[in-house]
Design a protein around this motif. Structure first.
Motif, PDB file in Angstrom:
ATOM      1  N   ARG A  78       0.855  -1.198   0.000  1.00  0.00           N
ATOM      2  CA  ARG A  78       0.000   0.000   0.000  1.00  0.00           C
ATOM      3  C   ARG A  78       0.886   1.241   0.000  1.00  0.00           C
ATOM      4  NH1 ARG A  78      -3.178  -0.786   5.307  1.00  0.00           N
ATOM      5  NH2 ARG A  78      -1.314  -2.002   5.779  1.00  0.00           N
ATOM      6  N   GLY A  79       0.664   2.132  -0.979  1.00  0.00           N
ATOM      7  CA  GLY A  79       1.564   3.275  -1.123  1.00  0.00           C
ATOM      8  C   GLY A  79       1.286   4.392  -0.128  1.00  0.00           C
ATOM      9  N   VAL A  80       2.315   5.175   0.139  1.00  0.00           N
ATOM     10  CA  VAL A  80       2.143   6.341   1.014  1.00  0.00           C
ATOM     11  C   VAL A  80       2.666   7.610   0.345  1.00  0.00           C
ATOM     12  CG1 VAL A  80       2.131   5.281   3.320  1.00  0.00           C
ATOM     13  CG2 VAL A  80       4.319   5.718   2.184  1.00  0.00           C
ATOM     14  N   ASP A  81       2.003   8.726   0.652  1.00  0.00           N
ATOM     15  CA  ASP A  81       2.545  10.046   0.324  1.00  0.00           C
ATOM     16  C   ASP A  81       3.465  10.444   1.465  1.00  0.00           C
ATOM     17  OD1 ASP A  81       1.105  10.128  -1.980  1.00  0.00           O
ATOM     18  OD2 ASP A  81      -0.487  11.435  -1.198  1.00  0.00           O
ATOM     19  N   ILE A  82       4.630  10.983   1.095  1.00  0.00           N
ATOM     20  CA  ILE A  82       5.658  11.287   2.102  1.00  0.00           C
ATOM     21  C   ILE A  82       5.965  12.778   2.085  1.00  0.00           C
ATOM     22  CG2 ILE A  82       8.067  10.833   2.786  1.00  0.00           C
ATOM     23  CD1 ILE A  82       7.798   8.151   1.130  1.00  0.00           C
ATOM     24  N   VAL A  83       5.878  13.400   3.255  1.00  0.00           N
ATOM     25  CA  VAL A  83       6.334  14.794   3.402  1.00  0.00           C
ATOM     26  C   VAL A  83       7.476  14.775   4.417  1.00  0.00           C
ATOM     27  CG1 VAL A  83       5.734  17.124   4.150  1.00  0.00           C
ATOM     28  CG2 VAL A  83       4.066  15.758   2.873  1.00  0.00           C
ATOM     29  N   LEU A  84       8.635  15.279   3.985  1.00  0.00           N
ATOM     30  CA  LEU A  84       9.815  15.295   4.857  1.00  0.00           C
ATOM     31  C   LEU A  84      10.110  16.731   5.254  1.00  0.00           C
ATOM     32  CD1 LEU A  84      12.503  14.226   6.084  1.00  0.00           C
ATOM     33  CD2 LEU A  84      13.472  14.257   3.765  1.00  0.00           C
ATOM     34  N   ASN A  85      10.200  16.969   6.539  1.00  0.00           N
ATOM     35  CA  ASN A  85      10.523  18.314   7.039  1.00  0.00           C
ATOM     36  C   ASN A  85      11.867  18.239   7.769  1.00  0.00           C
ATOM     37  OD1 ASN A  85      10.604  20.866   8.083  1.00  0.00           O
ATOM     38  ND2 ASN A  85       8.564  20.799   9.004  1.00  0.00           N
ATOM     39  N   LYS A  86      12.921  18.785   7.134  1.00  0.00           N
ATOM     40  CA  LYS A  86      14.270  18.706   7.710  1.00  0.00           C
ATOM     41  C   LYS A  86      14.433  19.749   8.813  1.00  0.00           C
ATOM     42  CE  LYS A  86      17.231  16.666   6.367  1.00  0.00           C
ATOM     43  NZ  LYS A  86      17.581  15.322   6.915  1.00  0.00           N
ATOM     44  N   GLY A  87      14.922  19.291   9.965  1.00  0.00           N
ATOM     45  CA  GLY A  87      15.078  20.204  11.101  1.00  0.00           C
ATOM     46  C   GLY A  87      16.493  20.727  11.265  1.00  0.00           C
ATOM     47  N   PHE A  88      17.425  20.208  10.482  1.00  0.00           N
ATOM     48  CA  PHE A  88      18.816  20.692  10.562  1.00  0.00           C
ATOM     49  C   PHE A  88      19.507  20.358   9.248  1.00  0.00           C
ATOM     50  CE2 PHE A  88      20.961  16.575  11.458  1.00  0.00           C
ATOM     51  CZ  PHE A  88      19.840  15.795  11.712  1.00  0.00           C
ATOM     52  N   ALA A  89      20.707  20.925   9.082  1.00  0.00           N
ATOM     53  CA  ALA A  89      21.339  20.887   7.764  1.00  0.00           C
ATOM     54  C   ALA A  89      21.840  19.499   7.368  1.00  0.00           C
ATOM     55  CB  ALA A  89      22.513  21.863   7.748  1.00  0.00           C
ATOM     56  N   ALA A  90      21.631  19.148   6.106  1.00  0.00           N
ATOM     57  CA  ALA A  90      22.256  17.938   5.549  1.00  0.00           C
ATOM     58  C   ALA A  90      23.759  18.202   5.456  1.00  0.00           C
ATOM     59  CB  ALA A  90      21.672  17.651   4.178  1.00  0.00           C
ATOM     60  N   GLY A  91      24.563  17.179   5.651  1.00  0.00           N
ATOM     61  CA  GLY A  91      26.024  17.340   5.561  1.00  0.00           C
ATOM     62  C   GLY A  91      26.624  18.015   6.785  1.00  0.00           C
ATOM     63  N   SER A  92      25.879  18.042   7.882  1.00  0.00           N
ATOM     64  CA  SER A  92      26.371  18.726   9.085  1.00  0.00           C
ATOM     65  C   SER A  92      27.209  17.814   9.971  1.00  0.00           C
ATOM     66  CB  SER A  92      25.186  19.248   9.900  1.00  0.00           C
ATOM     67  OG  SER A  92      24.321  18.174  10.214  1.00  0.00           O
ATOM     68  N   GLY A  93      27.118  16.505   9.756  1.00  0.00           N
ATOM     69  CA  GLY A  93      27.790  15.568  10.663  1.00  0.00           C
ATOM     70  C   GLY A  93      26.941  15.237  11.878  1.00  0.00           C
ATOM     71  N   LEU A  94      25.669  15.658  11.810  1.00  0.00           N
ATOM     72  CA  LEU A  94      24.762  15.376  12.936  1.00  0.00           C
ATOM     73  C   LEU A  94      23.729  14.304  12.552  1.00  0.00           C
ATOM     74  CD1 LEU A  94      24.227  19.072  14.139  1.00  0.00           C
ATOM     75  CD2 LEU A  94      25.453  17.278  15.366  1.00  0.00           C
ATOM     76  N   GLY A  95      24.061  13.517  11.562  1.00  0.00           N
ATOM     77  CA  GLY A  95      23.190  12.397  11.212  1.00  0.00           C
ATOM     78  C   GLY A  95      21.929  12.820  10.488  1.00  0.00           C
ATOM     79  N   SER A  96      22.081  13.632   9.447  1.00  0.00           N
ATOM     80  CA  SER A  96      20.915  14.172   8.753  1.00  0.00           C
ATOM     81  C   SER A  96      20.118  13.074   8.039  1.00  0.00           C
ATOM     82  CB  SER A  96      21.369  15.243   7.772  1.00  0.00           C
ATOM     83  OG  SER A  96      20.299  15.675   7.002  1.00  0.00           O
ATOM     84  N   SER A  97      20.798  12.277   7.212  1.00  0.00           N
ATOM     85  CA  SER A  97      20.052  11.222   6.497  1.00  0.00           C
ATOM     86  C   SER A  97      19.512  10.193   7.486  1.00  0.00           C
ATOM     87  CB  SER A  97      20.943  10.538   5.459  1.00  0.00           C
ATOM     88  OG  SER A  97      22.129  10.078   6.057  1.00  0.00           O
ATOM     89  N   SER A  98      20.209   9.993   8.592  1.00  0.00           N
ATOM     90  CA  SER A  98      19.745   9.016   9.594  1.00  0.00           C
ATOM     91  C   SER A  98      18.469   9.476  10.269  1.00  0.00           C
ATOM     92  CB  SER A  98      20.784   8.830  10.688  1.00  0.00           C
ATOM     93  OG  SER A  98      21.948   8.384  10.130  1.00  0.00           O
ATOM     94  N   ALA A  99      18.391  10.779  10.569  1.00  0.00           N
ATOM     95  CA  ALA A  99      17.176  11.275  11.218  1.00  0.00           C
ATOM     96  C   ALA A  99      15.975  11.057  10.299  1.00  0.00           C
ATOM     97  CB  ALA A  99      17.337  12.757  11.563  1.00  0.00           C
ATOM     98  N   SER A 100      16.165  11.323   8.995  1.00  0.00           N
ATOM     99  CA  SER A 100      15.060  11.103   8.041  1.00  0.00           C
ATOM    100  C   SER A 100      14.732   9.614   7.932  1.00  0.00           C
ATOM    101  CB  SER A 100      15.449  11.623   6.648  1.00  0.00           C
ATOM    102  OG  SER A 100      15.820  12.979   6.702  1.00  0.00           O
ATOM    103  N   SER A 101      15.767   8.793   7.808  1.00  0.00           N
ATOM    104  CA  SER A 101      15.561   7.338   7.655  1.00  0.00           C
ATOM    105  C   SER A 101      14.889   6.758   8.895  1.00  0.00           C
ATOM    106  CB  SER A 101      16.903   6.622   7.445  1.00  0.00           C
ATOM    107  OG  SER A 101      17.563   7.122   6.315  1.00  0.00           O
ATOM    108  N   ALA A 102      15.351   7.200  10.054  1.00  0.00           N
ATOM    109  CA  ALA A 102      14.806   6.677  11.312  1.00  0.00           C
ATOM    110  C   ALA A 102      13.353   7.110  11.487  1.00  0.00           C
ATOM    111  CB  ALA A 102      15.643   7.180  12.489  1.00  0.00           C
ATOM    112  N   ALA A 103      13.057   8.372  11.145  1.00  0.00           N
ATOM    113  CA  ALA A 103      11.672   8.851  11.280  1.00  0.00           C
ATOM    114  C   ALA A 103      10.755   8.094  10.312  1.00  0.00           C
ATOM    115  CB  ALA A 103      11.596  10.355  11.026  1.00  0.00           C
TER     116      ALA A 103
END
Ligand code: HSE
Length: 309
Positions: A78-103
């Motif tokens: 079953r498909g989903v519509d996805i809205v991603l709201n980034k709370g901090f900068a990608a490439g910051s070293g603070l786990g940007s892609s991980s926060a999105s993947s984990a959420a």
């Protein structure tokens, strides 16, 4: 349930002593992912807020890749519509892609009735890491899902260990707005480590883990040192030495590089010390033409992924 909104936090991977195997979650910075069943068999990235360069292609976006992996494992498309709201900068070293993947993993699992435990979700979220930065290590995604300080020697649930946390500790993070690519920052590392350094670094990791169980703040502070990775990666971070010196002078228990950089972190005992360190770090960049952002987060086990609606 047709719609869900999930949050997952930024993370400090490596945490000085555990290259690729240790990470800490930062409670109040992170990404939000909203998922809505769309009555088709296709996932769709509808909107990415604050993430200009992130892909909308479902095979390239870490959120849709993670969701697809769960759908394949569940044989439920079953498909989903996805809205991603980034709370901090990608490439910051603070786990940007991980926060999105984990959420995405956490939210989608809840949307379909929680077939997986949080530890089981780590392997799915790691697929998002693989797409985003080419390597499926879980030192960011594991704490982003579970919260707290996580030691993970692999991505199976039995590989993932939730370590205790000492009370009244704060992480002060500083993100200098320069670009450090994770794969470049991995490629510059030496692949051979002198035996004496290896031995010393292993003792730091062991005593760090002991300090958490013993709740021994002096041991914690003595052990949180990186003599292998930091000397190389710190060269990519402007004013690293000055920041480290001033943070330690202002009673930081430890100072180091967050993940692959460029963000750095200090650990403080008590909020007052954290505030002092934040001010001191800011002063180092006063006359530098690079914008910075600083954050203070209490170390807490209750800082992992969560549902917002
Ligand atoms: N452990 C990783 C590294 C974190 O240091 O390269 C960044 O993804």
């Amino acid at each position: 349930m047709k719609n869900i909104k999930a949050f997952a936090p930024a993370t400090i991977a490596n945490f000085n002593v555990g290259y690729d195997v240790l990470g800490l979650s930062l409670n109040n910075i992170g990404d939000e992912v909203e998922l809505t069943f769309n009555d088709t068999n296709e996932n769709k990235i509808i909107q990415i807020i604050n993430g200009d360069n992130l892909p909308y292609e479902i095979d390239e976006n870490c959120c849709s890749v993670v969701i697809r992996k769960i759908q394949e494992a569940q044989h439920d498309f079953r498909g989903v519509d996805i809205v991603l709201n980034k709370g901090f900068a990608a490439g910051s070293g603070l786990g940007s892609s991980s926060a999105s993947s984990a959420a995405a993993a956490y939210g989608y699992n809840k949307l379909i009735g929680s077939p997986y435990s949080n530890k089981e979700l780590v392997a799915f979220a790691a697929e998002g890491e693989k797409i985003a930065c080419g390597s499926a290590h879980v030192d960011n995604v594991a704490p982003a899902i579970l919260g707290g300080i996580i030691l993970s020697k692999g991505n199976k649930p039995s590989d993932i260990i939730e370590l205790p946390i000492i009370d009244n500790l704060y992480a002060v993070t500083l993100y200098p707005n320069i670009s450090v690519n994770t794969s470049d920052s991995r490629n510059i590392l030496k692949t051979d480590v002198p035996l004496a350094d290896f031995s010393k670094q292993v003792s730091f990791m062991g005593t760090f883990v002991a300090s958490l169980y013993e709740k021994d703040i002096n041991l914690f502070s003595d052990s949180l040192q990186d003599i292998v990775i930091e000397p190389i990666r710190s060269l990519l971070i402007p004013k690293f030495k000055e920041m480290k010196t001033i943070a330690l002078k202002n009673s930081a228990l430890s100072f180091g590089i967050s993940g692959s950089g460029p963000s750095v972190f200090a650990i403080a005992e008590g909020l007052e010390n954290a505030n002092k360190i934040e001010l001191a770090l800011n002063s180092i960049y006063d006359n530098v033409d690079i914008s910075i952002q600083t954050y203070i987060n209490a170390l807490s086990k209750e800082s992992g992924a969560r549902i917002l609606n």
